[in-house]
Design an enzyme around this catalytic site. Sequence first.
Site, PDB file in Angstrom:
ATOM      1  N   ASP A 202     -34.373   2.748 -39.438  1.00  9.50           N
ATOM      2  CA  ASP A 202     -35.793   3.066 -39.581  1.00  9.50           C
ATOM      3  C   ASP A 202     -36.378   3.691 -38.305  1.00  9.50           C
ATOM      4  O   ASP A 202     -37.507   4.163 -38.302  1.00  9.50           O
ATOM      5  CB  ASP A 202     -36.570   1.802 -39.967  1.00  9.50           C
ATOM      6  CG  ASP A 202     -37.920   2.104 -40.585  1.00  9.50           C
ATOM      7  OD1 ASP A 202     -38.181   3.292 -40.867  1.00  9.50           O
ATOM      8  OD2 ASP A 202     -38.702   1.153 -40.788  1.00  9.50           O
TER       9      ASP A 202
ATOM     10  N   GLU B  92     -35.829   6.543 -37.073  1.00 14.01           N
ATOM     11  CA  GLU B  92     -35.204   7.846 -37.315  1.00 14.01           C
ATOM     12  C   GLU B  92     -35.940   8.996 -36.637  1.00 14.01           C
ATOM     13  O   GLU B  92     -35.340  10.017 -36.327  1.00 14.01           O
ATOM     14  CB  GLU B  92     -35.102   8.096 -38.822  1.00 14.01           C
ATOM     15  CG  GLU B  92     -36.366   8.671 -39.486  1.00 14.01           C
ATOM     16  CD  GLU B  92     -37.597   7.778 -39.411  1.00 14.01           C
ATOM     17  OE1 GLU B  92     -37.423   6.549 -39.246  1.00 14.01           O
ATOM     18  OE2 GLU B  92     -38.730   8.291 -39.490  1.00 14.01           O
TER      19      GLU B  92
ATOM     20  N   LYS C  83     -37.726  -0.032 -45.923  1.00 12.58           N
ATOM     21  CA  LYS C  83     -39.070  -0.527 -45.626  1.00 12.58           C
ATOM     22  C   LYS C  83     -39.582  -1.394 -46.777  1.00 12.58           C
ATOM     23  O   LYS C  83     -39.364  -1.059 -47.930  1.00 12.58           O
ATOM     24  CB  LYS C  83     -40.030   0.662 -45.460  1.00 12.58           C
ATOM     25  CG  LYS C  83     -39.964   1.338 -44.117  1.00 12.58           C
ATOM     26  CD  LYS C  83     -41.058   2.387 -43.972  1.00 12.58           C
ATOM     27  CE  LYS C  83     -40.902   3.200 -42.708  1.00 12.58           C
ATOM     28  NZ  LYS C  83     -41.151   2.442 -41.475  1.00 12.58           N
TER      29      LYS C  83
ATOM     30  N   ARG D 209     -37.259   9.366 -33.674  1.00 12.43           N
ATOM     31  CA  ARG D 209     -36.774   9.656 -32.325  1.00 12.43           C
ATOM     32  C   ARG D 209     -35.416  10.357 -32.372  1.00 12.43           C
ATOM     33  O   ARG D 209     -35.101  11.163 -31.494  1.00 12.43           O
ATOM     34  CB  ARG D 209     -36.712   8.345 -31.514  1.00 12.43           C
ATOM     35  CG  ARG D 209     -35.814   7.304 -32.129  1.00 12.43           C
ATOM     36  CD  ARG D 209     -36.086   5.891 -31.597  1.00 12.43           C
ATOM     37  NE  ARG D 209     -37.341   5.326 -32.121  1.00 12.43           N
ATOM     38  CZ  ARG D 209     -37.822   4.142 -31.798  1.00 12.43           C
ATOM     39  NH1 ARG D 209     -37.175   3.370 -30.943  1.00 12.43           N
ATOM     40  NH2 ARG D 209     -38.959   3.707 -32.306  1.00 12.43           N
TER      41      ARG D 209
ATOM     42  N   ASP E 112     -45.060  11.086 -43.062  1.00 13.29           N
ATOM     43  CA  ASP E 112     -44.311  10.954 -41.810  1.00 13.29           C
ATOM     44  C   ASP E 112     -43.916  12.319 -41.217  1.00 13.29           C
ATOM     45  O   ASP E 112     -43.161  12.382 -40.256  1.00 13.29           O
ATOM     46  CB  ASP E 112     -43.061  10.095 -42.069  1.00 13.29           C
ATOM     47  CG  ASP E 112     -42.614   9.303 -40.849  1.00 13.29           C
ATOM     48  OD1 ASP E 112     -43.426   9.141 -39.916  1.00 13.29           O
ATOM     49  OD2 ASP E 112     -41.452   8.851 -40.837  1.00 13.29           O
TER      50      ASP E 112
HETATM   51  N1  BES Z   1     -42.501   6.477 -39.517  1.00 14.06           N
HETATM   52  C1  BES Z   1     -42.392   5.215 -38.919  1.00 14.06           C
HETATM   53  C2  BES Z   1     -43.597   4.846 -38.077  1.00 14.06           C
HETATM   54  C3  BES Z   1     -44.891   4.670 -38.818  1.00 14.06           C
HETATM   55  C4  BES Z   1     -45.315   3.419 -39.185  1.00 14.06           C
HETATM   56  C5  BES Z   1     -45.708   5.746 -39.070  1.00 14.06           C
HETATM   57  C6  BES Z   1     -46.510   3.258 -39.828  1.00 14.06           C
HETATM   58  C7  BES Z   1     -46.906   5.583 -39.709  1.00 14.06           C
HETATM   59  C8  BES Z   1     -47.319   4.332 -40.093  1.00 14.06           C
HETATM   60  C9  BES Z   1     -41.161   5.174 -38.003  1.00 14.06           C
HETATM   61  O1  BES Z   1     -40.112   5.955 -38.400  1.00 14.06           O
HETATM   62  C10 BES Z   1     -40.680   3.774 -37.970  1.00 14.06           C
HETATM   63  O2  BES Z   1     -40.281   3.289 -38.984  1.00 14.06           O
HETATM   64  N2  BES Z   1     -40.703   3.152 -36.802  1.00 14.06           N
HETATM   65  C11 BES Z   1     -40.243   1.827 -36.644  1.00 14.06           C
HETATM   66  C12 BES Z   1     -39.506   1.753 -35.331  1.00 14.06           C
HETATM   67  C13 BES Z   1     -38.736   0.481 -35.131  1.00 14.06           C
HETATM   68  C14 BES Z   1     -37.637   0.352 -36.161  1.00 14.06           C
HETATM   69  C15 BES Z   1     -38.168   0.460 -33.741  1.00 14.06           C
HETATM   70  C16 BES Z   1     -41.447   0.895 -36.650  1.00 14.06           C
HETATM   71  O3  BES Z   1     -42.509   1.274 -36.169  1.00 14.06           O
HETATM   72  O4  BES Z   1     -41.324  -0.195 -37.204  1.00 14.06           O
HETATM   73 ZN    ZN Z   2     -40.619   7.560 -39.554  1.00 16.46          ZN
HETATM   74 MN    MN Z   3     -38.851   4.949 -39.769  1.00 20.26          MN
END
Ligand code: BES
Ligand code: ZN
Ligand code: MN
Length: 490
Positions: free
Chosen positions: A340, A342, A270, A344, A281
């Site tokens: 990222d 992860e 990230k 799911r 998270d």
């Molecule tokens: N933990 C994140 C989602 C998140 C983002 C939570 C901002 C709180 C604040 C999750 O694991 C994630 O990274 N999701 C990705 C999914 C994508 C790679 C399909 C996302 O939202 O970018």
């Molecule tokens: Zn996450």
């Molecule tokens: Mn993630």
Amino acid sequence: MIINLENKIATGNCVLVVPIFEGESPKNLKELPSKVSEFFAKVKENKEFLGKKGEKLYTYIEDKNLPEKLFLIGLGKKENFKYRVAKETGAMIGKQLKAAKAKEATIFLPNEVKQFITEILEGLLISQYEIDKLKTKFSKKENHKIDKVKLFTKLDKDIVEEGLDKAKTMAGASDYIRDLVNYPSNIVDAPYLANEAKKIAKENGYKIEVLGKKELEKIKAGGILAVNQASRKEPKLVVLEYKGAKNKDEKPIAIVGKGIVFDTGGLRVKPGAHMDEMHQDMAGAAVVLGLFKVLKKMNIRKNVVGVMALAENSLGSDAYKPSDIITMLSGLTVEINNTDAEGRVVLGDAVTYSIKYKPKSIVTIATLTGAVYVALGHKYSGLIANNSKIRRELLQAGRESDDLGWPLPLHPEYKKAMDSKYADVRNNDKETASAAGSSKGAAFIERFVGKNDWCHIDIAGTAFTDRPKPYETFGATSSGFYMLLRFLEK
Ligand code: BES
Ligand code: ZN
Ligand code: MN
């Protein structure tokens, strides 16, 4: 803060808090000393205070038989005084008393707030939350604490006491969840959360199962193991069981929480600003713990199974890689397209495990997608379901606790978007990842839900905030907790 029901207004160095509805006539304040109603009559006539929602007036009164200070707070129109306004009012009282460095207060509860005593007192209690628990003598400023609050009311003692009890229990759980979510991952890691679950199980006599790395390898929970692969710490899968239904064999509601103690994004690391808050998270898992803290105390009449998938999405030479194909606990193979995505992946295994308990329905709760924040912002969690009845009930429970949800779709095309060329399913729709991202995340989870009734709550936009509502503070909010508790209460 000690809150007592005491039908006497204190005198001396303390504050008398008088909530007033918009349009209220001073004559109606007959339960209060005449000095108070006279004062209100005067400020009302001068249009200095009318009882509009959020209106405040703080002043000294000179009368030996009264408290030194008087605080009038507006409740707005009677017909609008419901869950949210009640909770906000309690919080405004709490924040004002704190700002005024009050040690003691008497709060007047007019008869009309009867149905919302819990909400008022809950707002009062949760508004006192402090985020500086890890500061020490080197920098800690003294936080002002309100010592004693007396409730002055003509309402039935039993009603007030029941409301107070419930408010204390709920606020305690909300503070607990917020601490877990606010604390960083070097303190709150997967073993820490598993240990918290053990404590809660012991305190309440719940059945608990904790699967560590060895046990997860034995059952082949390939999803949780893959995500945690680059972490120095063990992943955990925790199951708590509460039996509150009359019929102990009644099918339980399974609540499955995402507990990623830190999400670096994995090898798809990230960018800085996005990573900073990723110790939060695990908010879904924290909500599960918070619920189990109160289920027994609140005598919830349902059987509930709480499942937490606890892992760290770290990176390094051991990390799972884009294009890896892993075999999940269910036997399904997953193409890892984005490390990222992860949440799911760990939830897939946790959902499969929950099905062992023959649930009546499954609720997944997770900070799953940034996309839900883009769609709904800070105010609404996204609700995605294969069953509109549960979704409706959760939405209603959200309205009744000001922990709002909003429905998002699960279209067959979004489901198809998760098909993989090489495996049964992929964890990211790489061609159009940014379109309907929350729905697609849920569509992945649905593959593990099968025919079970299910609703998914995406709290990625609501679990923490930098723009707190009146009863919130910066950081964690414990969103999802109120909605689910209300849902289980019915
Ligand atoms: N933990 C994140 C989602 C998140 C983002 C939570 C901002 C709180 C604040 C999750 O694991 C994630 O990274 N999701 C990705 C999914 C994508 C790679 C399909 C996302 O939202 O970018
Ligand atoms: Zn996450
Ligand atoms: Mn993630």
